[in-house]
Write a protein that holds these residues in place. Sequence first.
Motif, PDB file in Angstrom:
ATOM      1  N   ASN A 160      21.774  20.682  -0.369  1.00  0.00           N
ATOM      2  CA  ASN A 160      21.044  21.941  -0.570  1.00  0.00           C
ATOM      3  C   ASN A 160      19.580  21.697  -0.930  1.00  0.00           C
ATOM      4  O   ASN A 160      18.912  22.542  -1.514  1.00  0.00           O
ATOM      5  CB  ASN A 160      21.726  22.862  -1.576  1.00  0.00           C
ATOM      6  CG  ASN A 160      22.876  23.624  -0.929  1.00  0.00           C
ATOM      7  OD1 ASN A 160      22.827  23.922   0.262  1.00  0.00           O
ATOM      8  ND2 ASN A 160      23.905  23.924  -1.682  1.00  0.00           N
TER       9      ASN A 160
ATOM     10  N   MET B 299      22.876  21.823   4.949  1.00  0.00           N
ATOM     11  CA  MET B 299      22.261  20.797   4.104  1.00  0.00           C
ATOM     12  C   MET B 299      23.255  20.286   3.061  1.00  0.00           C
ATOM     13  O   MET B 299      23.678  21.027   2.177  1.00  0.00           O
ATOM     14  CB  MET B 299      21.031  21.357   3.403  1.00  0.00           C
ATOM     15  CG  MET B 299      19.922  21.635   4.396  1.00  0.00           C
ATOM     16  SD  MET B 299      18.353  21.243   3.702  1.00  0.00           S
ATOM     17  CE  MET B 299      18.351  22.333   2.332  1.00  0.00           C
TER      18      MET B 299
ATOM     19  N   PHE C 250      19.188  26.953  -0.152  1.00  0.00           N
ATOM     20  CA  PHE C 250      20.634  26.881   0.064  1.00  0.00           C
ATOM     21  C   PHE C 250      20.945  27.217   1.518  1.00  0.00           C
ATOM     22  O   PHE C 250      20.593  28.291   1.994  1.00  0.00           O
ATOM     23  CB  PHE C 250      21.366  27.859  -0.868  1.00  0.00           C
ATOM     24  CG  PHE C 250      21.418  27.355  -2.288  1.00  0.00           C
ATOM     25  CD1 PHE C 250      20.346  27.537  -3.139  1.00  0.00           C
ATOM     26  CD2 PHE C 250      22.532  26.687  -2.757  1.00  0.00           C
ATOM     27  CE1 PHE C 250      20.379  27.054  -4.436  1.00  0.00           C
ATOM     28  CE2 PHE C 250      22.578  26.206  -4.054  1.00  0.00           C
ATOM     29  CZ  PHE C 250      21.503  26.384  -4.893  1.00  0.00           C
ATOM     30  N   TYR C 251      21.564  26.273   2.196  1.00  0.00           N
ATOM     31  CA  TYR C 251      21.991  26.553   3.564  1.00  0.00           C
ATOM     32  C   TYR C 251      23.142  25.615   3.898  1.00  0.00           C
ATOM     33  O   TYR C 251      23.122  24.449   3.507  1.00  0.00           O
ATOM     34  CB  TYR C 251      20.819  26.375   4.543  1.00  0.00           C
ATOM     35  CG  TYR C 251      20.982  27.258   5.750  1.00  0.00           C
ATOM     36  CD1 TYR C 251      20.832  28.640   5.623  1.00  0.00           C
ATOM     37  CD2 TYR C 251      21.360  26.736   6.978  1.00  0.00           C
ATOM     38  CE1 TYR C 251      21.038  29.461   6.719  1.00  0.00           C
ATOM     39  CE2 TYR C 251      21.553  27.559   8.069  1.00  0.00           C
ATOM     40  CZ  TYR C 251      21.397  28.921   7.936  1.00  0.00           C
ATOM     41  OH  TYR C 251      21.612  29.740   9.012  1.00  0.00           O
ATOM     42  N   PRO C 252      24.143  26.109   4.608  1.00  0.00           N
ATOM     43  CA  PRO C 252      25.342  25.282   4.818  1.00  0.00           C
ATOM     44  C   PRO C 252      25.102  24.000   5.608  1.00  0.00           C
ATOM     45  O   PRO C 252      25.942  23.113   5.586  1.00  0.00           O
ATOM     46  CB  PRO C 252      26.289  26.209   5.602  1.00  0.00           C
ATOM     47  CG  PRO C 252      25.756  27.581   5.414  1.00  0.00           C
ATOM     48  CD  PRO C 252      24.295  27.454   5.168  1.00  0.00           C
TER      49      PRO C 252
END
Lengths: 465, 447
Positions: A91, A88, A84-86
Motif C-alpha cells: 500500500n 500494491m 491504498f490500492y489492491p
Amino acid sequence: MTVIIGLETHVQLPTKSKIFCGCKNIVTFEKEPEPNTVTCETCIGLPGAKPQVNSQVIEFGTRIALALECKINNTFSFSRKTYFYPDMGKNFQITQHTIPLGSHGKLLVDGKLIRITRVHVEEDPARLVHIGGVGGSHVLVDYNRSGTPLVEIVTEPDMTSPEQARAYLATLTQVLQYLGVYDPSTKAVLKSDANISLKGGARVEIKNITGEKEVFEALRFEMMRQKNLSKQGKRTIQETRLWNPELSVTQELRTKETEEDYGYIPEGDLTPITLEQRIILKEKQQLPELPAQKYKRYQRDYKVAPKLAEALLADPQLAVLFEAASKKIDSKLAATWIAGPLKKTLNWNNRRLEQTDITVASFVSVLKLFNSRKLTDRNAEMLIRYLVAEGGQPETLIKKHQLTGSGTDLDKVIKTVIKNNPKAARDVTNGVAKALNFLIGMVMKETKGTVDANTVRKALEKALR
Amino acid sequence: MPQTLVQLRTELKKGNRSSFYAKLSKELDQLNRKYHVLLERTEPSHTGSGPLAGIPVSVKDCLCVKDVPSAAGSEILKGYIPPFDATAVTKVKNAGGVIIGKTAQDEFGFGSFSVNTNIVPKNPHDPTRSCGGSSGGAAALTAALSVPHLALAESTGGSIACPASFCGVVGMTPTYGLVSRYGLIDYANSLDKIGVITKSVADAELGLSVIRGYDPRDQTSLDKKIPPVPKRIVLGVPKEYFETVDSAVAAAVWDTIKKLEAAGIPYKKVSLTATKYALAAYYIIATAEASTNLAKYCGMRYGQAAPLEQREMNEYFSAVRSTYFSSEAKRRIMLGTFARMAGFRDKYFLQAQKVRTLVIQDFKKVFKNVSVLVTPTMPVIAPTFAEIEQMSPVQHYAMDVLTVGPNLAGLPHLSVPCGTVKNMPVGIQIIGDHLTEATVFSLGKCV
C-alpha cells in the motif's frame, strides 16, 4: 488559443531481475508465466521483507538520464508514495521523490528543444485482472508484475500541439531503443500521462495513454473539449481524466478536491545512492550514437536525403545494416534499398531483420547483382521478398525462382511480339514514340519482368532498325 | 546453577539436553501462567552446535520465525505464519541456539508498558507492576527464568532499555545497522534496532556477537569493525538526563557513578542541549514511518479479514483496519499520517528530521571529551497497572524521555541493573558513540 502540453512517460526496463528483489523480471519472458509464480516475500510485501536496489536498474536509469542530457544527482534517494490500492502489496510504492536520479535534461524533437524535468526509477505494482471486465464480479491480483523496474521521464510543459507530443514520444522511444533499454517487439510497456491546458486555463491530467497514436488522439480530443468549453463560456476545471482508447474519449476520474495526498517520506530501508564520478563518466563514454547524431552524420558523410535518413534510423537494426553495407557498396544505393524494399518487405511480413537470414554480406551481394545488371530491379525486389519470407541464400533463391534474365530468350519473344503487332512495329519504324513504349510493355509482359526495361528497349530498337 | 550462557553451554555439553528442556518446559508453563510472557511456544530442536549450542533463546513477536506465528503482538496480524526466518533468527539457529517461543510485546512496539496488546505480561518482581515495554515479555522472561537465557528484542525509541531497567536485567541496543533488520516486522525503519536482553553483560555481549554482521538483504546494515576499548575511560554525566527523574532513582544512579569513580573511572558533567526537543521529534518521525509500515495491513493477503459483503475496496480496508487495530495503533497512524501530509510535512516531519540532526551533532560533540555517557535508563521504577491507567497518552510517551536520544541518534546503549528503589530494580544507561559496543560492554561489566 495556445495549448500547453507536458508528458510523463513510464517504461518497463528489461533488467534481468526485478527492481527490489531477486525475482526474474517477467518483461524479459517470451511466454506469460502462470499468475503469482514469479514472486517472493519482498515483491508481495510480506511483513519483515526488505527491498534491495538492483544495480542494473540504476545502470539503465543512468544511461537514459545521460542520453537525455540530464544532470546525474550526486546523491539520489528513494521515497514512499502512500495510497491504498489492491495492486500494491505494501500500500505504498517505492519511488524517487525528493532527489531523482537525473534532472534538468533536454531532448531535441524536430528542431525544438523539449526540456526534461526529471528521470527517475520506481517499482511497478501488481496486475489486476477484472473478472467479467471492469465493474465485473471480482478482481484477481497477479503479483508477477509487482516490482518490475520502471523508469519515469517527465518533461516540462514545452509542447504546443498534439502533433508535437506525438513527435516527442516517437523521438524518445527511438532513443530508448538505441540505448538498448526498450524493445517494442517485447512485452515491455511504454505508457504516458499527459498534462494539457489552454493558456490561462486550468491543467488537466490524462492518465493511461499507450503509444504515439493514442497520445495524439487523446490530446487532440482533450484540446477540442477544452476549446469547446471555452467557446461556451465555461471554464475547464483542474482534474484528472482517463483516456478510454475504445471510445477515443477522455473521461472524468477525479477532481482536485479529491486528489490524493501521497504523504511522501524517505524510504528508510534504502540508503541514498551516490554514483562515483568515474562510473558516470564511463557510462557517458559508453553511450551509443543516438538517432539525432546519426541523422546528421548520414546526411553529412553518406549524403543520404533527410527522409531516407529518418526511415533508416527508425529501426536500429536497419541503421546497423546500412552502416555496414555502406563500407562495401555505394551508400546512396544501400540507403534506397534498405529504407525502401527491405523495410517494406519486413513490415509486410511483420518481421524484424534479426529474425531473417539476411546478413550484411548477403544483402550487399543482392545489390551488387543489381548494380551489374544481372538482376532487374523487379527481380532484386522479388529476391528480397524471398529472403525475408523464405530465408536462405541469394544464389539458391535466384535459381529456385528463376530470377535472372538469362533463362529467357529475349530475341524470340521480340520476334513474336513484332509478328503479333505489325501495326505498332510499322509505327515504330515511322518514328511514333508511343508505339515503341507499347511494344516494350508487351515484351515486359511476356518476360514477366525478368528482363530490364532498358535492355528490352535497346533490343527492340535493334530489331526494328 | 550456571550463572552465564557460557557456563550453561558447558553444562549442557556434559549433561543431557533433553532432560534440561523437559524441565525448562515445565518452568515456562508455570511462568507463563503467572506472568504471560510467551505468546507462542515452539517445540525446541536442541541438537545444534556453535557458540550458542543448546542455549534457550526467546524471540520478540515482531521478529519473523519461519513456520511460527509472528504477529508483533498485534490482533490484525494474528495467526500470520512467516515463510522465512529473520536474519537474526537464522544466525541464532546457525549458532546452535534453541528457539523456545515468541515473547509478548506492545502491538507493533507501540508502548512503554506492554499494555497496548491483548496479552499483557507482568513484572516478576511485582506482578501488580508493568514489566515495561515494548519488549516486555523478553525482559520479564529473562528476569523470571532460573537459568540464563538469551532474548532477542527490538528497540525503536527505548523498547529494550525500558523493560530491562524495570525487570532488573541487562538490555543491549546496538548501533543502528549493526544487526540486520531483515525479517523484522517494521515499526519505524530508520529507528528500529534488534538487540538482546540477558541476565548478565557477558551474556549480552555473546548474544550480540552472534546476531550482528552485514547482511546484503538489509541495505542499512553496516559492514564495519568495532574499535577496541580505549585505555582510559572518562564518563560523561549529562545534566538534562536527570531533570525529570524521580529523586530516589537519580540517587541510585549517582551512587553507581561515585562507585565507578572510586574504582578509578572519572566522570565529567556535560550538557546535551537538544535533549528537550528529542521526544517530540522522535514521536513525529516514528509515527510517520509507522503509518506507512502499517498500510499493508488491510485484510487482503494475511492476518485478519472481514466479510466481503459486496463492499467497495476502501470500505473493506477500513472495516478490517477499524476492527483490528488497537486505539494506540490508530492514534499513531493518524499522528504519523498528519505529520507527512502536504502542507504539514515541512512544519512537522521535516522539522523533526532537522532536530534529529541536531541531536546527533549534540552527542558527537560530547563524545570528543568523554568516552561514554551514563544516565538513568527510566525516570521512574516500574509503575503499577493502576498508575498506568491514570496516565494520558502524552504521559505515556514521556516515559521514553531518556531513551529516545540515543535511539534517534542510532547510538549503542546498555541498561544495567544498579540497585533498587522500593524493592524494584533501577537501571543505569550507558550510551556510547557509534560502534563503540566494546567500550559500552566493558563499562557495563564494572557496574
